[in-house]
Design a protein around this motif. Structure first.
Motif, short mmCIF file in Angstrom:
data_model
loop_
_atom_site.label_atom_id
_atom_site.label_comp_id
_atom_site.label_asym_id
_atom_site.label_seq_id
_atom_site.Cartn_x
_atom_site.Cartn_y
_atom_site.Cartn_z
N LEU A 1 4.19 7.19 3.09
CA LEU A 1 4.14 5.81 2.60
C LEU A 1 2.67 5.38 2.52
CD1 LEU A 1 7.11 6.12 3.25
CD2 LEU A 1 7.03 3.99 4.53
N HIS A 2 2.19 5.18 1.28
CA HIS A 2 0.79 4.80 1.06
C HIS A 2 0.73 3.27 1.06
CE1 HIS A 2 -0.12 9.00 -0.22
NE2 HIS A 2 1.17 8.95 -0.47
N LEU A 3 0.36 2.72 2.22
CA LEU A 3 0.51 1.28 2.42
C LEU A 3 -0.83 0.54 2.47
CD1 LEU A 3 3.27 1.57 5.19
CD2 LEU A 3 3.59 1.31 2.70
N GLY A 4 -1.92 1.28 2.67
CA GLY A 4 -3.24 0.66 2.69
C GLY A 4 -3.53 -0.11 3.97
N ARG A 5 -2.66 -1.04 4.28
CA ARG A 5 -2.81 -1.86 5.49
C ARG A 5 -1.41 -2.28 5.92
NH1 ARG A 5 -2.14 -6.91 6.22
NH2 ARG A 5 -2.03 -7.33 3.97
N ILE A 6 -1.13 -2.16 7.23
CA ILE A 6 0.18 -2.55 7.75
C ILE A 6 0.00 -3.82 8.57
CG2 ILE A 6 2.14 -1.85 9.19
CD1 ILE A 6 1.34 1.09 8.63
N GLY A 7 0.55 -4.92 8.05
CA GLY A 7 0.36 -6.22 8.73
C GLY A 7 1.03 -6.28 10.08
N ASN A 8 2.25 -5.71 10.18
CA ASN A 8 3.01 -5.81 11.43
C ASN A 8 3.64 -4.43 11.73
OD1 ASN A 8 4.79 -6.32 13.52
ND2 ASN A 8 5.41 -8.32 12.73
#
Ligand code: 5RP
Length: 262
Positions: A190-197
């Motif tokens: 999963l290419h998400l870049g940044r995971i907020g939570n």
């Protein structure tokens, strides 16, 4: 010899070498997977021999088990060991709360089972693994081969309501065929870049039918040992702060550095 190693391998070796000082006689030790963990297995075999320790080891992958056995370590299954005193493993990312992304090597399922069956998990890392926020490294999710397309679609749908920077999903490949884990499953990255939570995402992902385990390690790691190319190490403890540890000298016997296969 260590002087010929790349700076990154020197950093990995420094962290690995320092971590095996935590291993004591009669301990049951979980062995992680990856290039940093491979340094640790080699350093551990040296320590066991030099200090005359009697320990049992539970590997987190077939390849780590092969390496440990080749180096003369006593390897048992997790069921035989029942519970572990300590697990030492690498990571792909760690954040200020010592939450992790793991699974770059596709072993995060067994790694999570082994780490959570341990009194203590210590992570070994080079400085590049430290991040302010998880997510730049693609998050591995182990999924059943059965119904893979449906599982992927459900994950993509779920991601639409999650606080992340991007939402691209890819099937991990091994050449022309999907990568297969030691448990016979596949991996979606999963290419998400940044995971907020990260805590929320870890819980929600494991609710999707077909998901076996995700690579977010939340509240599992107790300590991160970061190595540097000059042999310095720093210890990040879950109870707060980073403290400098003793510098590792690169004067180990040559056999530790031979035939590194990982
Ligand atoms: C394997 C892992 C590894 O610990 C992670 O990918 C780090 O690997 P390396 O030490 O080679 O950088 O989670 O599944």
């Amino acid at each position: 010899m260590p002087v010929d190693l790349s700076p990154i391998d020197k950093a990995k070796y420094a962290a690995a070498r320092r971590s095996v000082d935590l291993v004591e006689n009669r301990m049951r030790v979980g062995l992680g997977t990856g290039s940093t963990a491979a340094w640790m297995v080699r350093a551990l075999a040296e320590r066991v021999k030099d200090a005359g320790l009697s320990i049992t080891c539970v590997p987190t992958s077939e390849r780590t088990g092969d390496l440990a056995r080749d180096l003369g370590l006593q390897v048992v299954t997790l069921d035989e060991a029942k519970w572990l005193d300590l697990t030492i493993d690498g990571t792909d990312e760690f954040d200020p709360n010592l939450n992790l992304i793991k699974g770059g090597g596709g072993a995060h399922l067994r790694e999570k089972v082994v780490a959570t069956a341990s009194d203590r998990m210590v992570v070994i890392a080079d400085p590049g693994k430290q991040v302010a926020q998880l997510g730049a490294f693609p998050l591995p999710v182990e999924v059943l081969a059965f119904g893979l397309t449906a599982t992927r679609a459900l994950i993509e749908e779920m991601l639409a309501s999650i606080d992340v920077l991007s939402r691209q999903v890819s099937l991990r490949m091994n050449g022309d065929t999907p990568f297969v884990t030691d448990e016979g499953n596949h991996v979606l990255d999963l290419h998400l870049g940044r995971i907020g939570n990260p805590r929320q995402l870890a819980l929600v992902l494991n609710q999707v039918p077909g998901v076996v385990e995700n690579g977010l390690f939340i509240d599992i790691c107790d300590q991160v040992i970061v190595g540097h190319p000059d042999g310095r190490v720093e210890i990040h403890d879950i109870d707060g702060g980073a403290t400098p540890g003793d510098r590792v000298e690169f004067d180990e016997p040559e056999n530790i550095f031979a035939d590194l296969g990982d």
